[in-house]
Scaffold this motif. Structure first.
Motif, PDB file in Angstrom:
ATOM      1  N   LYS A  15     -14.741   4.709   8.090  1.00 46.59           N
ATOM      2  CA  LYS A  15     -15.105   3.494   7.314  1.00 46.59           C
ATOM      3  C   LYS A  15     -13.895   2.784   6.559  1.00 46.59           C
ATOM      4  O   LYS A  15     -13.483   1.829   6.350  1.00 46.59           O
ATOM      5  CB  LYS A  15     -16.347   3.643   6.451  1.00 46.59           C
ATOM      6  N   ALA A  16     -13.060   3.893   5.883  1.00 45.19           N
ATOM      7  CA  ALA A  16     -11.911   3.588   5.303  1.00 45.19           C
ATOM      8  C   ALA A  16     -10.789   2.931   6.066  1.00 45.19           C
ATOM      9  O   ALA A  16     -10.318   1.757   5.604  1.00 45.19           O
ATOM     10  CB  ALA A  16     -11.370   4.819   4.626  1.00 45.19           C
ATOM     11  N   ASN A  51     -19.610  16.094   1.530  1.00 47.15           N
ATOM     12  CA  ASN A  51     -19.298  14.943   2.471  1.00 47.15           C
ATOM     13  C   ASN A  51     -18.016  14.658   2.729  1.00 47.15           C
ATOM     14  O   ASN A  51     -17.661  13.617   2.882  1.00 47.15           O
ATOM     15  CB  ASN A  51     -20.070  13.760   1.569  1.00 47.15           C
ATOM     16  N   TYR A  71     -12.193  -0.525   6.757  1.00 46.81           N
ATOM     17  CA  TYR A  71     -11.712  -1.389   5.330  1.00 46.81           C
ATOM     18  C   TYR A  71     -10.468  -1.748   5.271  1.00 46.81           C
ATOM     19  O   TYR A  71     -10.107  -2.996   5.037  1.00 46.81           O
ATOM     20  CB  TYR A  71     -12.400  -0.627   4.336  1.00 46.81           C
ATOM     21  N   HIS A  89     -16.386   9.375   5.300  1.00 44.38           N
ATOM     22  CA  HIS A  89     -16.087   8.089   4.964  1.00 44.38           C
ATOM     23  C   HIS A  89     -14.740   7.587   5.451  1.00 44.38           C
ATOM     24  O   HIS A  89     -14.225   6.567   5.339  1.00 44.38           O
ATOM     25  CB  HIS A  89     -16.053   7.751   3.428  1.00 44.38           C
ATOM     26  N   MET A 145      -8.588   9.800   3.005  1.00 43.16           N
ATOM     27  CA  MET A 145      -8.756   8.517   2.909  1.00 43.16           C
ATOM     28  C   MET A 145      -7.562   7.589   3.018  1.00 43.16           C
ATOM     29  O   MET A 145      -7.659   6.833   3.952  1.00 43.16           O
ATOM     30  CB  MET A 145      -9.608   8.165   1.672  1.00 43.16           C
TER      31      MET A 145
END
Length: 188
Positions: free
Chosen positions: A102-103, A95, A106, A99, A151
């Motif tokens: 999304k990081a 994966n 956030y 993310h 990230m």
């Protein structure tokens, strides 16, 4: 296995929801969920793909005659090194990167919350105390991002809409477009 976070577990309800969204394609897929690996050998006898985090590596090359893909639900696969257990005809995926967006979301939220003293307001609210705090604009401030992988790189890119100067720290000290200045760990 049941030891992981519940949010990452594949459940029958989640599988049904995915099947509803993918109609005809979903009818071609048979899902077997084995929480405790008690039926692992039996499940692998007919499996084309394995979606997992934790599974027995020993003897895996001899078990799954039809297996084509093993998908690790996390980004890191370091716990699986060396890959001498991986059957030759099987592709290993993970994966990594899923993310990243999304990081960034956030990061924008966290930077704005911290800059505007929202944690202090929430603490005051819990205590039933009104104590206003002055906050200046984010633009013109400096944000340090430690690590510039996928990230943290998303964090550095997300700040563009907010306007602070971004300084990055990475082991190599190698420049990247997502930050204004990059330093090695010694400069931290």
């Amino acid at each position: 296995n049941r030891a992981g976070e519940a949010v990452f577990r594949t459940t029958p309800a989640l599988c049904r929801a995915v099947a509803r969204r993918h109609g005809a394609e979903a009818k071609q897929v048979r899902v077997t969920i084995d929480w405790d690996l008690d039926q692992f050998g039996k499940s692998m006898a007919t499996a084309d793909a394995l979606v997992t985090w934790d599974f027995p590596l020993e003897g895996l090359a001899e078990r799954p005659p039809k297996l084509k893909n093993i998908h690790i639900i996390g980004a890191g696969v370091e716990l699986l090194v060396p890959f001498d257990w991986l059957p030759r005809c099987v592709t290993l995926t993970n994966n990594s990167g899923v993310h990243v967006d999304k990081a960034g979301d956030y990061a924008r939220m966290a930077i704005a919350l911290l800059n505007n003293n929202i944690p202090k307001y929430l603490t005051g609210q819990r205590r039933k105390v009104w104590a206003p705090f002055f906050a200046t604009d984010i633009a013109g401030k400096t944000l340090a991002v430690i690590g510039l992988g996928a990230m943290c790189g998303a964090v550095a890119r997300a700040r563009k809409s907010l306007g602070p100067l971004v300084i990055g720290i990475r082991l190599s000290g190698r420049p990247t477009r997502s930050v204004c200045e990059v330093y090695g760990r010694a400069k931290l």
